[in-house]
Write a protein that holds these residues in place. Sequence first.
Motif, PDB file in Angstrom:
ATOM      1  N   HIS A  41       0.931  -1.222   0.026  1.00 51.13           N
ATOM      2  CA  HIS A  41       0.163   0.042  -0.095  1.00 51.13           C
ATOM      3  C   HIS A  41       0.816   1.448   0.076  1.00 51.13           C
ATOM      4  CE1 HIS A  41      -4.061  -1.925   0.147  1.00 51.13           C
ATOM      5  NE2 HIS A  41      -3.632  -2.402   1.208  1.00 51.13           N
ATOM      6  N   LEU A  42       1.962   1.251   0.849  1.00 51.19           N
ATOM      7  CA  LEU A  42       2.852   2.522   0.593  1.00 51.19           C
ATOM      8  C   LEU A  42       3.481   2.499  -0.658  1.00 51.19           C
ATOM      9  CD1 LEU A  42       4.616   1.931   4.251  1.00 51.19           C
ATOM     10  CD2 LEU A  42       3.126   3.795   3.476  1.00 51.19           C
ATOM     11  N   ARG A  43       3.691   1.585  -1.315  1.00 49.90           N
ATOM     12  CA  ARG A  43       4.428   1.668  -2.743  1.00 49.90           C
ATOM     13  C   ARG A  43       3.394   2.195  -3.693  1.00 49.90           C
ATOM     14  NH1 ARG A  43       3.383  -1.444  -6.484  1.00 49.90           N
ATOM     15  NH2 ARG A  43       2.734  -3.190  -5.476  1.00 49.90           N
ATOM     16  N   VAL A  44       2.023   1.861  -3.429  1.00 50.20           N
ATOM     17  CA  VAL A  44       1.197   2.689  -4.495  1.00 50.20           C
ATOM     18  C   VAL A  44       0.932   4.325  -3.767  1.00 50.20           C
ATOM     19  CG1 VAL A  44      -1.597   2.964  -4.606  1.00 50.20           C
ATOM     20  CG2 VAL A  44      -0.190   0.411  -4.599  1.00 50.20           C
ATOM     21  N   LEU A  45       1.079   4.520  -2.681  1.00 45.82           N
ATOM     22  CA  LEU A  45       0.863   5.667  -2.126  1.00 45.82           C
ATOM     23  C   LEU A  45       2.099   6.640  -2.515  1.00 45.82           C
ATOM     24  CD1 LEU A  45      -0.582   5.368   1.314  1.00 45.82           C
ATOM     25  CD2 LEU A  45      -1.652   6.180  -0.601  1.00 45.82           C
ATOM     26  N   ARG A  46       3.296   5.966  -2.767  1.00 43.11           N
ATOM     27  CA  ARG A  46       4.619   6.388  -3.365  1.00 43.11           C
ATOM     28  C   ARG A  46       4.583   7.009  -4.691  1.00 43.11           C
ATOM     29  NH1 ARG A  46       7.525   2.801  -0.504  1.00 43.11           N
ATOM     30  NH2 ARG A  46       8.158   1.875  -2.482  1.00 43.11           N
ATOM     31  N   ASP A  47       3.880   6.009  -5.470  1.00 42.70           N
ATOM     32  CA  ASP A  47       3.861   5.969  -6.766  1.00 42.70           C
ATOM     33  C   ASP A  47       2.864   7.310  -7.335  1.00 42.70           C
ATOM     34  OD1 ASP A  47       5.682   3.898  -7.095  1.00 42.70           O
ATOM     35  OD2 ASP A  47       4.116   2.366  -7.629  1.00 42.70           O
ATOM     36  N   THR A  48       1.874   7.377  -6.546  1.00 41.60           N
ATOM     37  CA  THR A  48       1.112   8.352  -6.617  1.00 41.60           C
ATOM     38  C   THR A  48       1.416   9.798  -6.217  1.00 41.60           C
ATOM     39  OG1 THR A  48      -0.412   7.927  -4.595  1.00 41.60           O
ATOM     40  CG2 THR A  48      -1.069   6.976  -6.690  1.00 41.60           C
ATOM     41  N   GLY A  49       2.729   9.930  -5.579  1.00 40.93           N
ATOM     42  CA  GLY A  49       3.072  11.256  -4.988  1.00 40.93           C
ATOM     43  C   GLY A  49       2.505  11.573  -3.713  1.00 40.93           C
ATOM     44  N   LEU A  50       1.834  10.789  -3.159  1.00 38.84           N
ATOM     45  CA  LEU A  50       1.205  11.198  -1.725  1.00 38.84           C
ATOM     46  C   LEU A  50       2.133  11.197  -0.520  1.00 38.84           C
ATOM     47  CD1 LEU A  50      -2.556   9.647  -2.314  1.00 38.84           C
ATOM     48  CD2 LEU A  50      -1.804  12.167  -2.103  1.00 38.84           C
ATOM     49  N   VAL A  51       3.179  10.156  -0.859  1.00 33.40           N
ATOM     50  CA  VAL A  51       3.906   9.875   0.194  1.00 33.40           C
ATOM     51  C   VAL A  51       5.492   9.970  -0.047  1.00 33.40           C
ATOM     52  CG1 VAL A  51       4.564   7.686   2.006  1.00 33.40           C
ATOM     53  CG2 VAL A  51       2.307   8.306   1.557  1.00 33.40           C
ATOM     54  N   GLU A  52       6.178  10.397   0.859  1.00 28.61           N
ATOM     55  CA  GLU A  52       7.677  10.484   0.742  1.00 28.61           C
ATOM     56  C   GLU A  52       8.098   9.897   1.617  1.00 28.61           C
ATOM     57  OE1 GLU A  52       8.357  14.739   0.721  1.00 28.61           O
ATOM     58  OE2 GLU A  52       8.139  14.773   2.664  1.00 28.61           O
ATOM     59  N   THR A  53       9.531   9.374   1.289  1.00 24.96           N
ATOM     60  CA  THR A  53      10.153   8.477   2.465  1.00 24.96           C
ATOM     61  C   THR A  53      11.357   9.323   2.944  1.00 24.96           C
ATOM     62  OG1 THR A  53      11.701   7.786   0.536  1.00 24.96           O
ATOM     63  CG2 THR A  53       9.630   6.336   1.201  1.00 24.96           C
ATOM     64  N   GLU A  54      12.013   8.774   4.194  1.00 24.33           N
ATOM     65  CA  GLU A  54      12.977   9.451   4.882  1.00 24.33           C
ATOM     66  C   GLU A  54      13.646   8.504   5.582  1.00 24.33           C
ATOM     67  OE1 GLU A  54      13.867  12.190   8.538  1.00 24.33           O
ATOM     68  OE2 GLU A  54      11.767  12.642   7.700  1.00 24.33           O
ATOM     69  N   PRO A  55      14.939   8.070   5.159  1.00 24.45           N
ATOM     70  CA  PRO A  55      15.584   6.929   5.813  1.00 24.45           C
ATOM     71  C   PRO A  55      16.103   7.477   7.034  1.00 24.45           C
ATOM     72  CG  PRO A  55      16.612   7.546   3.809  1.00 24.45           C
ATOM     73  CD  PRO A  55      15.533   8.398   3.949  1.00 24.45           C
ATOM     74  N   CYS A  56      15.950   6.383   8.013  1.00 23.75           N
ATOM     75  CA  CYS A  56      16.496   6.703   9.318  1.00 23.75           C
ATOM     76  C   CYS A  56      17.323   5.452  10.005  1.00 23.75           C
ATOM     77  CB  CYS A  56      15.316   7.223  10.291  1.00 23.75           C
ATOM     78  SG  CYS A  56      15.792   7.592  11.736  1.00 23.75           S
ATOM     79  N   GLY A  57      18.587   5.206   9.516  1.00 21.31           N
ATOM     80  CA  GLY A  57      19.319   4.221  10.243  1.00 21.31           C
ATOM     81  C   GLY A  57      18.720   2.947   9.168  1.00 21.31           C
ATOM     82  N   ARG A  58      18.099   1.728   9.929  1.00 17.48           N
ATOM     83  CA  ARG A  58      17.697   0.666   9.189  1.00 17.48           C
ATOM     84  C   ARG A  58      16.352   0.531   8.829  1.00 17.48           C
ATOM     85  NH1 ARG A  58      17.127  -4.663  12.461  1.00 17.48           N
ATOM     86  NH2 ARG A  58      15.542  -3.672  13.996  1.00 17.48           N
ATOM     87  N   PHE A  59      15.617   1.696   9.410  1.00 12.14           N
ATOM     88  CA  PHE A  59      14.272   1.961   9.144  1.00 12.14           C
ATOM     89  C   PHE A  59      14.144   3.048   8.055  1.00 12.14           C
ATOM     90  CE2 PHE A  59      14.815   0.286  13.374  1.00 12.14           C
ATOM     91  CZ  PHE A  59      13.753  -0.578  13.460  1.00 12.14           C
TER      92      PHE A  59
END
Length: 96
Positions: A41-59
């Motif tokens: 679901h997060l992949r779909v939300l990322r693909d639509t531009g609704l969600v961005e990611t922020e790496p934080c260590g191993r998470f």
Amino acid sequence: MLRALADPLRARIVELLAVEALCVCHLVEETGARQSNISNHLRVLRDTGLVETEPCGRFTYYRLRPEPLRAASARLDELAGAAEAARAQTRKRPCP
């Protein structure tokens, strides 16, 4: 984007991300869904531009982007205004 938000679990994820940035483990805990399901679901939300990611260590933390929501809201507001104007008209287009 509306199709992405139509799914109840994705809508819940968006609601949660509107309040704070969360990682998959938080979303699993909050929704009760499986990790693989949340990731999809997060992949779909990322693909639509609704969600961005922020790496934080191993998470990886996910954050909701307000810009696409504002753009969609503005467009829906325009459509609502056009519908109100059309409703006020008594004239109908004649059929051929």
